[in-house]
Design a protein around this motif. Structure first.
Motif, PDB file in Angstrom:
ATOM      1  N   GLU A  99      14.084  -3.205  17.404  1.00  0.00           N
ATOM      2  CA  GLU A  99      12.709  -3.162  16.937  1.00  0.00           C
ATOM      3  C   GLU A  99      12.597  -3.786  15.541  1.00  0.00           C
ATOM      4  O   GLU A  99      13.557  -3.806  14.777  1.00  0.00           O
ATOM      5  N   LYS A 100      11.406  -4.275  15.225  1.00  0.00           N
ATOM      6  CA  LYS A 100      11.155  -4.828  13.895  1.00  0.00           C
ATOM      7  C   LYS A 100      11.062  -3.683  12.892  1.00  0.00           C
ATOM      8  O   LYS A 100      10.328  -2.718  13.110  1.00  0.00           O
ATOM      9  N   PRO A 101      11.783  -3.750  11.771  1.00  0.00           N
ATOM     10  CA  PRO A 101      11.754  -2.636  10.810  1.00  0.00           C
ATOM     11  C   PRO A 101      10.543  -2.702   9.887  1.00  0.00           C
ATOM     12  O   PRO A 101       9.924  -3.751   9.701  1.00  0.00           O
ATOM     13  N   MET A 102      10.218  -1.574   9.278  1.00  0.00           N
ATOM     14  CA  MET A 102       9.374  -1.576   8.093  1.00  0.00           C
ATOM     15  C   MET A 102      10.213  -2.143   6.961  1.00  0.00           C
ATOM     16  O   MET A 102      11.387  -1.759   6.807  1.00  0.00           O
ATOM     17  N   ALA A 103       9.653  -3.039   6.161  1.00  0.00           N
ATOM     18  CA  ALA A 103      10.433  -3.698   5.110  1.00  0.00           C
ATOM     19  C   ALA A 103       9.661  -3.677   3.795  1.00  0.00           C
ATOM     20  O   ALA A 103       8.464  -3.996   3.757  1.00  0.00           O
ATOM     21  N   HIS A 104      10.344  -3.289   2.723  1.00  0.00           N
ATOM     22  CA  HIS A 104       9.751  -3.224   1.400  1.00  0.00           C
ATOM     23  C   HIS A 104      10.752  -3.771   0.373  1.00  0.00           C
ATOM     24  O   HIS A 104      11.959  -3.564   0.502  1.00  0.00           O
ATOM     25  N   TYR A 105      10.216  -4.404  -0.654  1.00  0.00           N
ATOM     26  CA  TYR A 105      11.043  -5.058  -1.689  1.00  0.00           C
ATOM     27  C   TYR A 105      10.668  -4.512  -3.059  1.00  0.00           C
ATOM     28  O   TYR A 105       9.496  -4.237  -3.341  1.00  0.00           O
ATOM     29  N   ALA A 106      11.688  -4.359  -3.918  1.00  0.00           N
ATOM     30  CA  ALA A 106      11.478  -3.994  -5.318  1.00  0.00           C
ATOM     31  C   ALA A 106      12.325  -4.919  -6.186  1.00  0.00           C
ATOM     32  O   ALA A 106      13.493  -5.161  -5.893  1.00  0.00           O
ATOM     33  N   GLU A 107      11.731  -5.420  -7.246  1.00  0.00           N
ATOM     34  CA  GLU A 107      12.422  -6.413  -8.076  1.00  0.00           C
ATOM     35  C   GLU A 107      13.567  -5.815  -8.878  1.00  0.00           C
ATOM     36  O   GLU A 107      14.674  -6.352  -8.905  1.00  0.00           O
ATOM     37  N   VAL A 108      13.313  -4.706  -9.565  1.00  0.00           N
ATOM     38  CA  VAL A 108      14.358  -4.106 -10.402  1.00  0.00           C
ATOM     39  C   VAL A 108      14.057  -2.622 -10.597  1.00  0.00           C
ATOM     40  O   VAL A 108      12.896  -2.213 -10.630  1.00  0.00           O
ATOM     41  N   LYS A 109      15.134  -1.844 -10.713  1.00  0.00           N
ATOM     42  CA  LYS A 109      14.991  -0.407 -10.962  1.00  0.00           C
ATOM     43  C   LYS A 109      16.209   0.090 -11.735  1.00  0.00           C
ATOM     44  O   LYS A 109      17.349  -0.122 -11.338  1.00  0.00           O
ATOM     45  N   LYS A 110      15.960   0.760 -12.865  1.00  0.00           N
ATOM     46  CA  LYS A 110      17.028   1.386 -13.645  1.00  0.00           C
ATOM     47  C   LYS A 110      17.237   2.802 -13.125  1.00  0.00           C
ATOM     48  O   LYS A 110      16.278   3.564 -13.000  1.00  0.00           O
ATOM     49  N   VAL A 111      18.485   3.141 -12.823  1.00  0.00           N
ATOM     50  CA  VAL A 111      18.803   4.412 -12.176  1.00  0.00           C
ATOM     51  C   VAL A 111      19.863   5.157 -12.982  1.00  0.00           C
ATOM     52  O   VAL A 111      20.780   4.537 -13.535  1.00  0.00           O
ATOM     53  N   ARG A 112      19.729   6.462 -13.019  1.00  0.00           N
ATOM     54  CA  ARG A 112      20.752   7.307 -13.639  1.00  0.00           C
ATOM     55  C   ARG A 112      21.243   8.333 -12.621  1.00  0.00           C
ATOM     56  O   ARG A 112      20.455   8.896 -11.869  1.00  0.00           O
ATOM     57  N   PHE A 113      22.556   8.562 -12.636  1.00  0.00           N
ATOM     58  CA  PHE A 113      23.203   9.488 -11.719  1.00  0.00           C
ATOM     59  C   PHE A 113      23.715  10.692 -12.493  1.00  0.00           C
ATOM     60  O   PHE A 113      24.280  10.539 -13.583  1.00  0.00           O
ATOM     61  N   PHE A 114      23.570  11.874 -11.895  1.00  0.00           N
ATOM     62  CA  PHE A 114      23.995  13.111 -12.540  1.00  0.00           C
ATOM     63  C   PHE A 114      25.261  13.649 -11.874  1.00  0.00           C
ATOM     64  O   PHE A 114      25.584  13.267 -10.747  1.00  0.00           O
ATOM     65  N   VAL A 135       0.857  -1.178   0.000  1.00  0.00           N
ATOM     66  CA  VAL A 135       0.000   0.000   0.000  1.00  0.00           C
ATOM     67  C   VAL A 135       0.900   1.237   0.000  1.00  0.00           C
ATOM     68  O   VAL A 135       1.787   1.366   0.842  1.00  0.00           O
ATOM     69  N   SER A 136       0.685   2.109  -0.950  1.00  0.00           N
ATOM     70  CA  SER A 136       1.563   3.269  -1.089  1.00  0.00           C
ATOM     71  C   SER A 136       1.079   4.381  -0.160  1.00  0.00           C
ATOM     72  O   SER A 136       0.371   5.311  -0.570  1.00  0.00           O
ATOM     73  N   THR A 137       1.476   4.310   1.102  1.00  0.00           N
ATOM     74  CA  THR A 137       1.073   5.315   2.076  1.00  0.00           C
ATOM     75  C   THR A 137       1.976   6.539   1.971  1.00  0.00           C
ATOM     76  O   THR A 137       3.032   6.514   1.327  1.00  0.00           O
ATOM     77  N   GLU A 138       1.568   7.602   2.643  1.00  0.00           N
ATOM     78  CA  GLU A 138       2.377   8.827   2.654  1.00  0.00           C
ATOM     79  C   GLU A 138       3.757   8.555   3.235  1.00  0.00           C
ATOM     80  O   GLU A 138       4.774   9.032   2.713  1.00  0.00           O
ATOM     81  N   LEU A 139       3.836   7.767   4.312  1.00  0.00           N
ATOM     82  CA  LEU A 139       5.120   7.461   4.928  1.00  0.00           C
ATOM     83  C   LEU A 139       5.991   6.628   4.005  1.00  0.00           C
ATOM     84  O   LEU A 139       7.198   6.891   3.883  1.00  0.00           O
ATOM     85  N   GLU A 140       5.419   5.635   3.345  1.00  0.00           N
ATOM     86  CA  GLU A 140       6.213   4.796   2.447  1.00  0.00           C
ATOM     87  C   GLU A 140       6.777   5.599   1.279  1.00  0.00           C
ATOM     88  O   GLU A 140       7.936   5.402   0.878  1.00  0.00           O
ATOM     89  N   LYS A 141       6.002   6.496   0.747  1.00  0.00           N
ATOM     90  CA  LYS A 141       6.514   7.375  -0.311  1.00  0.00           C
ATOM     91  C   LYS A 141       7.622   8.269   0.237  1.00  0.00           C
ATOM     92  O   LYS A 141       8.646   8.484  -0.418  1.00  0.00           O
ATOM     93  N   TRP A 142       7.418   8.814   1.433  1.00  0.00           N
ATOM     94  CA  TRP A 142       8.399   9.708   2.050  1.00  0.00           C
ATOM     95  C   TRP A 142       9.734   8.997   2.259  1.00  0.00           C
ATOM     96  O   TRP A 142      10.801   9.582   2.061  1.00  0.00           O
ATOM     97  N   LEU A 143       9.696   7.740   2.649  1.00  0.00           N
ATOM     98  CA  LEU A 143      10.918   6.978   2.902  1.00  0.00           C
ATOM     99  C   LEU A 143      11.655   6.577   1.629  1.00  0.00           C
ATOM    100  O   LEU A 143      12.892   6.508   1.623  1.00  0.00           O
ATOM    101  N   THR A 144      10.938   6.306   0.568  1.00  0.00           N
ATOM    102  CA  THR A 144      11.567   5.663  -0.595  1.00  0.00           C
ATOM    103  C   THR A 144      11.723   6.565  -1.817  1.00  0.00           C
ATOM    104  O   THR A 144      12.653   6.361  -2.603  1.00  0.00           O
ATOM    105  N   GLU A 145      10.840   7.531  -1.992  1.00  0.00           N
ATOM    106  CA  GLU A 145      10.921   8.375  -3.189  1.00  0.00           C
ATOM    107  C   GLU A 145      11.882   9.533  -2.925  1.00  0.00           C
ATOM    108  O   GLU A 145      11.490  10.664  -2.657  1.00  0.00           O
ATOM    109  N   ARG A 146      13.162   9.224  -2.998  1.00  0.00           N
ATOM    110  CA  ARG A 146      14.224  10.201  -2.730  1.00  0.00           C
ATOM    111  C   ARG A 146      15.121  10.280  -3.965  1.00  0.00           C
ATOM    112  O   ARG A 146      15.603   9.264  -4.452  1.00  0.00           O
ATOM    113  N   TYR A 147      15.353  11.504  -4.450  1.00  0.00           N
ATOM    114  CA  TYR A 147      16.011  11.648  -5.740  1.00  0.00           C
ATOM    115  C   TYR A 147      17.278  12.499  -5.703  1.00  0.00           C
ATOM    116  O   TYR A 147      17.704  13.012  -6.730  1.00  0.00           O
TER     117      TYR A 147
END
Length: 227
Positions: free
Chosen positions: A206-221, A149-161
């Motif tokens: 403490e038990k962590p929040m845990a999320h998995y992603a199969e693959v992601k293509k990333v570019r660095f500037f 579930v894409s909650t506000e907290l999950e987006k806040w933790l992972t969508e970092r650019y």
């Protein structure tokens, strides 16, 4: 224009909330801790890096494919939010040497293993430091089929650019680009975790929040000097 690309496979986010006072002294003074509900967060991120290469060049043998385990927190500079890394461990000697030239990023070499069998993933990492205690993490987990579930907290933790680093007394920002995460939950157990001992032991109990992603293509500037 991006300068380097990389694919992240079998990426696992582990997150713990922490008291901001526990980590404030460990980040550059120019950076502000980015808080969620008045809590700072520690992330340990594990993945397989594949196809690492500079723009217009083929992958460098010995530095293209490796395992990585990094420890990070979330910060702000002026009006931007991003990531600050306490450490980045990899099992490629050449990749560590390249990424840590001039102290650009705090990469360290580690003994690491990744095994995926019958739906279970086992990941182990142990630093190869010459001084001080070795830092280890070992865990086993299974990916759950339903999307997270894409909650506000999950987006806040992972969508970092972007990330910040401070080699040679100069604060630099490195921007990254990728598509938004498509995450899944996992079930598993951490059998050992001595990462980042300077941050204390409280969060690792403490038990962590845990999320998995199969693959992601990333570019660095290219790095940008912050003023």
């Amino acid at each position: 224009m991006w300068m380097m690309t990389q694919n992240w496979h079998d990426l696992l986010f582990l997150h713990w909330p922490v008291d901001p006072a526990d980590i404030r002294k460990h980040i550059p003074v120019e950076l502000e801790l980015d808080l969620y509900d008045n809590r700072a967060w520690i992330g340990i991120v594990l993945f397989k890096a594949r196809g690492t290469r500079p723009r217009f060049m083929p992958p460098v043998p010995g530095a293209a494919n490796f395992l990585e385990a990094n420890v990070r927190t979330y910060v702000r500079y002026k009006n931007r939010s991003g990531v600050y890394f306490f450490s980045l461990d990899a099992n490629s000697k050449l990749a560590v040497e390249i990424a840590s030239v001039g102290g650009f990023l705090p990469y360290r070499r580690a003994r690491m293993s990744f095994d995926k069998n019958e739906g279970k993933i086992l990941f182990r990492s142990e630093t190869m430091k010459k001084e001080g205690p070795q830092e280890k993490i070992a865990l086993e987990y299974r990916i759950l089929p339903q999307p997270a579930v894409s909650t506000e907290l999950e987006k806040w933790l992972t969508e970092r650019y972007c990330l910040w680093t401070k080699p040679a007394h100069q604060l630099l920002r490195l921007d990254i680009a990728h598509k938004p995460w498509k995450l899944k939950y996992v079930q598993g157990e951490i059998s050992e975790n001595t990462m980042a001992p300077y941050l204390g032991k409280k969060f690792k109990n403490e038990k962590p929040m845990a999320h998995y992603a199969e693959v992601k293509k990333v570019r660095f500037f290219p790095p940008v000097i912050e003023t």
